[in-house]
Scaffold this active site. Sequence first.
Site, PDB file in Angstrom:
ATOM      1  N   ASP A  68      66.436  12.452  -0.194  1.00 40.32           N
ATOM      2  CA  ASP A  68      66.355  11.468  -1.278  1.00 40.32           C
ATOM      3  C   ASP A  68      64.927  10.961  -1.445  1.00 40.32           C
ATOM      4  O   ASP A  68      64.127  10.968  -0.503  1.00 40.32           O
ATOM      5  CB  ASP A  68      67.323  10.308  -1.048  1.00 40.32           C
ATOM      6  N   GLU A 133      67.993   7.687   3.060  1.00 40.12           N
ATOM      7  CA  GLU A 133      66.934   7.074   3.867  1.00 40.12           C
ATOM      8  C   GLU A 133      66.172   6.036   3.060  1.00 40.12           C
ATOM      9  O   GLU A 133      65.796   4.992   3.579  1.00 40.12           O
ATOM     10  CB  GLU A 133      65.962   8.141   4.373  1.00 40.12           C
ATOM     11  N   GLU A 134      65.977   6.319   1.776  1.00 37.46           N
ATOM     12  CA  GLU A 134      65.226   5.400   0.928  1.00 37.46           C
ATOM     13  C   GLU A 134      66.074   4.221   0.456  1.00 37.46           C
ATOM     14  O   GLU A 134      65.536   3.271  -0.104  1.00 37.46           O
ATOM     15  CB  GLU A 134      64.661   6.146  -0.295  1.00 37.46           C
TER      16      GLU A 134
END
Length: 374
Positions: A68, A133-134
Amino acid sequence: MSETLNLLKQLIERPSITPNDAGCQTILIDRLKSVGFQCEHLPFGEVHNFWAWHGHQSPFIIFAGHTDVVPPGDETQWHSPPFTPTEKNGYIYGRGAADMKSGLAAMVVAAENFVKQNPDHNGTIGFIVTSDEEGPAENGTQKVVDYLQQKNIKLDYCIVGEASSNEKLGDAIKIGRRGSMHGELTIIGKQGHIAYPHLADNPIHRSFQAFEALAKTKWDEGNEHFTPTSFQFYNVEAGAGAANVIPATLKAKFNFRFAPIHTTQQLQQKVERILNYYQLNYDIQWNVSSQPFFSGNGRLATFVRQAIQEICHLNTEPNTYGGTSDGRFIATTGCEVIELGPVNKTAHHVNENICIADLEKLTDIYFRTLQLLT
């Protein structure tokens, strides 16, 4: 065109704005399967994750990363479309070029090349890849780690392919990270007419001294591996929607970035002591988004530094600077975790880019590290 550059272009073309994977993981899984990796798709909610492995022995060496990316922002500020990989003056541009599709591409190609040359290698090579993750990071790497622990899979070493380098590829690696804790504070006063302050209790005025004390507090001195703990306000709101009203409450949000010097409870108690000293009526909610970790200069870090010296001719600096990463979830298993990836100068920026020549070097560093560990 090199294999790493070709794969990076395929990944950049996918608009995988968090938590959308946009098909990136299918590309990676297909490549890994083609050289003998076993792969498991592990979706949680709307998040895509996969776990892949090759081999059946110890040590267990993991590459970790995310597909991502953050939104591109105002696309008119980009000199080329953010999801159209564009080569210019020796650099490739596109959202995710630095953070962290280049790291993923280099790790996958390095692993492919290694198992082709060493089909019966010692140890096990694995991948943990997520599309969360973001964003909140609640259904990504953390859930995959929980799954692996339930299966009694013990991880020994992990390389997270985040953009860790500062000025040149390999000039820095992360051997730990600070923790992150958020506080949401409500200062409670009494609403009233602005012309009659004696009939109200202004939470804005009441907060000034306490907020100054919090901002000026020296929480610690840091240590040889970690910078001093940082406290920052990042949002303060008050007001009743009219210019002649003293508000009833003030809301403030703040963040700690802290080393393993403190527990979260100790920091919370220090904040509350300051608020109590200034006799504030308040409510506070805490959210610990990550605990600090420190892997130190273990076997993995030693071999990574050797690989960087051989390929980039640099003496790399191990450090713990910067924000959080998914390495914090993997470190809870007792695994040695380091972060090694491309230059981070343009991560999350308009016109995000990476030096094309660095792609091959990064692939070679990952490959050489596998040679040294197995």
